[in-house]
Design an enzyme around this catalytic site. Structure first.
Site, PDB file in Angstrom:
ATOM      1  N   SER A 680      33.232  37.471  48.690  1.00 43.32           N
ATOM      2  CA  SER A 680      34.584  36.932  48.750  1.00 43.32           C
ATOM      3  C   SER A 680      34.690  35.727  47.825  1.00 43.32           C
ATOM      4  CB  SER A 680      34.938  36.551  50.189  1.00 43.32           C
ATOM      5  OG  SER A 680      36.045  37.265  50.614  1.00 43.32           O
ATOM      6  N   ASP A 757      40.219  47.554  49.618  1.00 46.61           N
ATOM      7  CA  ASP A 757      40.341  46.140  49.975  1.00 46.61           C
ATOM      8  C   ASP A 757      41.797  45.696  49.865  1.00 46.61           C
ATOM      9  OD1 ASP A 757      40.078  43.378  50.273  1.00 46.61           O
ATOM     10  OD2 ASP A 757      38.153  43.333  49.238  1.00 46.61           O
ATOM     11  N   HIS A 790      37.957  44.675  52.922  1.00 47.93           N
ATOM     12  CA  HIS A 790      37.194  43.516  52.478  1.00 47.93           C
ATOM     13  C   HIS A 790      35.885  43.333  53.241  1.00 47.93           C
ATOM     14  CE1 HIS A 790      36.936  39.968  50.040  1.00 47.93           C
ATOM     15  NE2 HIS A 790      36.804  39.171  51.081  1.00 47.93           N
TER      16      HIS A 790
END
Length: 820
Positions: A680, A757, A790
């Protein structure tokens, strides 16, 4: 950032949001769940010392693993991390807020027993009231499973949910049923309902279906009113759209009942102008030969935001009023009732530069801006949701309604008491070069004590403290600050009782404490105030199990990373994990595995008990694992974190490189085997660090689900730290991962991303790969996880992503990439 749990130390089976994203707060307990949940799949883990900590009573006598002389101990592996070998048992008491709980707090909570849901009391062990006698039920010939339970405030009725479908991170859709006190009146409220909330009067329910709001009467068992009629795919009533759910409220609700149930405040969010982002899904059904394309309204930085309007509905008069609160781009970040008919709303401009406070008189349908308009100066206004209403009570010295808020004060976040509610000159309850975390946790309205979690002792610890509204700045310890500790606390509705959870650095334990007892506490482990009623969890099985494993040693320290541009020392929190049988006399021997997150106001260096991916790396690869919270991270004051404003990826990368250089200079480290991994924001920081370093220090990097260009991420998060691209074009250009030739100087790096995502779009990695292609850079490996979001979990993806990280790092340290 609206990133998934990879912000935490990886593969720790996440603390179920114990540390919130961005601010990394502690235990945001969702009291509405009303069930006693066992968090058996926890892994938060840390090195175990061989000595018993001092000051712990016989009741909490620890049996720490003493390393036997010649006994062979097992190493930490993926197998025993994944099967919860090291997972401490942790429980979350879901306190029940009854109609009189603020006056007569019996410590009621809901538990699951023998397939039933039972109300119990921490004060009276003989108190027991069955609300639901089964976790399964039948309605209209169909069988349903109970997946959510929420009792009315007077405990006379129970709301049930089944057929739950996950929407976004926090939101769901399901079928809701209502069961009366006699358990013989099961009624269907509706299918496809997104959100239901009890009125404080225990008679009405407000719910959201197809983005419209309805009022249901339990007296007539009918929909008594359809509150809105304009709900659609573009207009959300009472529930947040994607960006408000992800970045503003961090939850699924955008409606708030008044204290007596006379009014209902809610947001009307219009995202007509927000651009759609298409996400193709390829592996949902084997029969599909064309991908399924799902479109999401996603405002990227600099583009149109949803327009939010605060509405107030008068239940009795059936009238609406809209609250004036700035222009269409204004963010409404928090809504709080500060009286039976008064609302306080906190708003900010879309770039979080200026905080404004609006007071609304629901009875008169009027609103005005409180002259508490505050600039963030060189930082930004972080969104918070813990402001607490303090009702007036002349007998207890509170002549007017007010509230306790968390505000910056002399560069640190502290508690401020505003009374009356329209005051602009608060009484500062706390002060100093330390920070209150997500406070206040609770307020006892009888004693005027305010309880909170803070970093007063150490930024890597969390201790519990109290301060009185009438005795500001006189801070009292609640947890035992003589020992290292990371605590959370969950209070009963009247703040008389609390679940105190010790989460590290040693094996976690939990206890229930009464704070209004005059009896001294014989069981003082963890707390110095209050009387321990009972220990809820000691994790003795885990303590015994740890005796059989070689636990890599974990050490916390402050690192001096050199001088900043003003000549001041850069002091960053860090920890290192040394592999089993570490020998400092070896020369050029140990690889170093850096793990980083590094996002604004985040924290990874925390004294939590943890055995996860980092310990696996240390044990299996014989590597030193290092985590450094450099500049931009949280809990060290505004000056430390605000440096990244308008310039993401700069000083964060500098600090990782500075730390790596110090390790490269150690005689026992192999300087050719230093790597960096992040997910991330950490994935972004990994690429920015490799770009800046150009292979001089970090030879290898592993980036998972990274942002590569801040123009591609959502507006609310990005503009808080970078302003709009139209205002800061140079900053965006610099913050982008853009120097392909520098990345080409790295020995090798790994890129992984989920194609589904919805948060950090796969577009980021695709555009990055295109840049590498144009520059002819080929020193990387790539793995795409079809349809994973994600968190990368779809179709066994979470096992694969960590297996690949470990195996790829092993190949790097074995020198297999040198010939490529």
């Amino acid at each position: 950032m609206g990133f998934e749990d990879e912000e935490l130390e990886p593969l720790n089976y996440e603390l179920a949001n114990i540390r919130k994203r961005k601010t990394k707060g502690i235990f945001p307990v969702e009291l509405a769940l009303w069930t006693l949940l066992v968090w058996g799949s926890f892994a938060l883990l840390k090195t175990i010392d061989s000595d018993v900590p001092s000051g712990i009573s016989a009741f909490f006598k620890w049996h720490w693993p003493v390393r036997p002389g010649k006994q062979s101990l097992d190493k930490i592996s993926f197998a025993n991390v994944r099967n919860a070998t090291f997972a401490p048992q942790l429980h979350s008491i879901q306190w029940i807020s009854g109609v009189d709980s603020s006056v007569s707090d019996k410590g009621l909570f809901l538990s699951e027993k023998d397939d039933s849901y039972v109300v119990e009391s921490v004060l009276d062990k003989n108190y027991s009231r069955v609300l639901l006698d089964s976790k399964h039920f039948e309605h209209d010939g169909y069988n349903y499973s109970v997946e959510y339970v929420k009792a009315s405030p007077d405990l006379s009725q129970v709301l049930l949910r089944s057929n739950t479908t996950k929407n976004w991170r926090h939101s769901t859709v399901g079928s809701y049923f209502l069961l009366d006190e006699d358990q013989n009146g099961l009624r269907l409220l509706g299918h496809g309902i997104a959100l239901v909330q009890w009125s404080p009067n225990s008679q009405d329910l407000a719910y959201v279906q197809a983005n419209d709001m309805f009022l249901y009467s339990t007296k007539t068992h009918t929909v008594s009113r359809r509150i809105t009629n304009d709900g659609s795919a573009q207009v959300f009533n009472g529930k947040p759209d994607w960006v408000y759910e992800e970045e503003v409220f961090e939850g699924d609700s955008a409606m708030w009942w008044s204290p007596k149930g006379d009014y209902l405040a809610y947001l009307r969010i219009n995202e007509t102008l927000v651009h759609e982002f298409p996400i193709p899904y390829f592996a949902q059904d084997d029969a599909d030969i064309y991908p399924e394309v799902r479109k999401i309204k996603y405002p990227k930085s600099g583009s149109a935001n949803p327009q939010a309007t605060l509405m107030v509905y008068d239940i009795n008069a059936q009238k609406f009023s809209a609250v004036e609160h700035g222009d269409a781009s204004t963010l409404i970040t928090e809504v709080l009732w500060v009286g039976d008919a008064k609302i306080l709303a906190k708003t900010s401009d879309r770039c979080s530069d200026v905080l404004s406070v609006v007071l609304v008189d629901a009875e008169k349908g009027a609103s005005h801006e409180v002259p508490r308009k505050e600039s963030s100066e060189d930082g930004w206004w972080e969104i918070t949701h813990n402001t607490k209403y303090v009702p007036r009570d002349s007998l207890r010295g509170r002549d007017q309604d007010g509230y306790v808020d968390l505000i910056p004060f002399n560069g640190y976040n502290h508690l401020a008491y505003y009374s009356p509610a329209n005051s602009t000159d608060p009484v500062m309850l706390t002060s100093g070069e330390w920070e209150v975390v997500d406070g206040p946790a609770a307020i006892d309205f009888e004693s005027n004590n305010v309880y909170f979690i803070a970093t007063k002792k150490d930024s890597a610890e969390r201790h519990i403290y109290s301060v009185n509204l009438h005795d500001p700045l006189n801070i009292k310890d609640v947890s035992d600050t003589s020992e290292d500790g990371y605590f959370s606390i969950s209070f009963s509705s009247g703040s008389r009782f609390a679940l105190v959870s010790y989460l590290g650095p040693e094996v976690p334990y939990q206890k229930v404490v009464e704070f209004k007892s005059n009896t001294s506490d014989a069981l003082t482990a963890g707390n110095v105030l209050g009387k321990t009623l009972f220990c809820l969890e000691e994790n003795e099985t885990l303590k015994s199990r740890l005796k059989h494993y070689e636990i890599p040693q974990k050490t916390f320290r402050e690192m001096n990373l050199g001088k900043d541009k003003n000549g001041h020392d850069i002091i960053a929190s860090s920890y290192e994990i040394l592999p089993p049988n570490f020998n400092p006399k070896l020369k050029d021997h140990y690889p170093v595995f850096f793990y980083a997150y590094g996002g604004p106001n985040s924290q990874q260096v925390a004294k939590l008990f943890s055995i996860g991916f980092n310990q696996v790396v240390s044990s299996q690869l014989n590597a030193i694992v290092v985590v450094v919270d450099g500049r931009g991270t949280g809990f060290k004051g505004r000056d430390f974190r605000a440096l990244v404003r308008d310039n993401l990826g700069d000083v964060e990368a500098q600090d990782q490189i500075s730390a790596a250089k110090q390790y490269a200079a150690k005689p026992f480290v192999d300087a050719q085997k230093i790597s960096l991994f992040g997910w991330s924001y950490g994935g972004y920081l990994t690429l920015k660090t490799l770009e800046r370093d150009a292979g001089r220090t970090f030879k290898y990097g592993m980036s998972v689900a990274p942002v590569t260009d801040w123009r591609l991420y959502d507006s609310v998060y990005t503009e808080r730290y970078m302003h709009k691209p139209q205002q800061n074009s140079d900053g965006y250009a610099k913050a982008k991962v853009h120097n392909a030739s520098a990345l080409g100087e790295t020995t090798r790096f790994l890129l992984m991303h989920g194609s589904g995502d919805d948060n950090v779009h796969f577009q980021n990695s695709l555009k990055f790969l295109d840049m590498l292609d144009l520059a002819g850079v080929e020193n990387y490996d790539m793995h795409v996880f079809p349809d994973s979001d994600h968190s990368i979990r779809y179709h066994n993806a979470n096992n694969i992503v960590y297996d690949k990280l470990l195996n790829w790092a092993a190949q790097a340290y074995d020198g297999r990439f040198l010939a490529l």
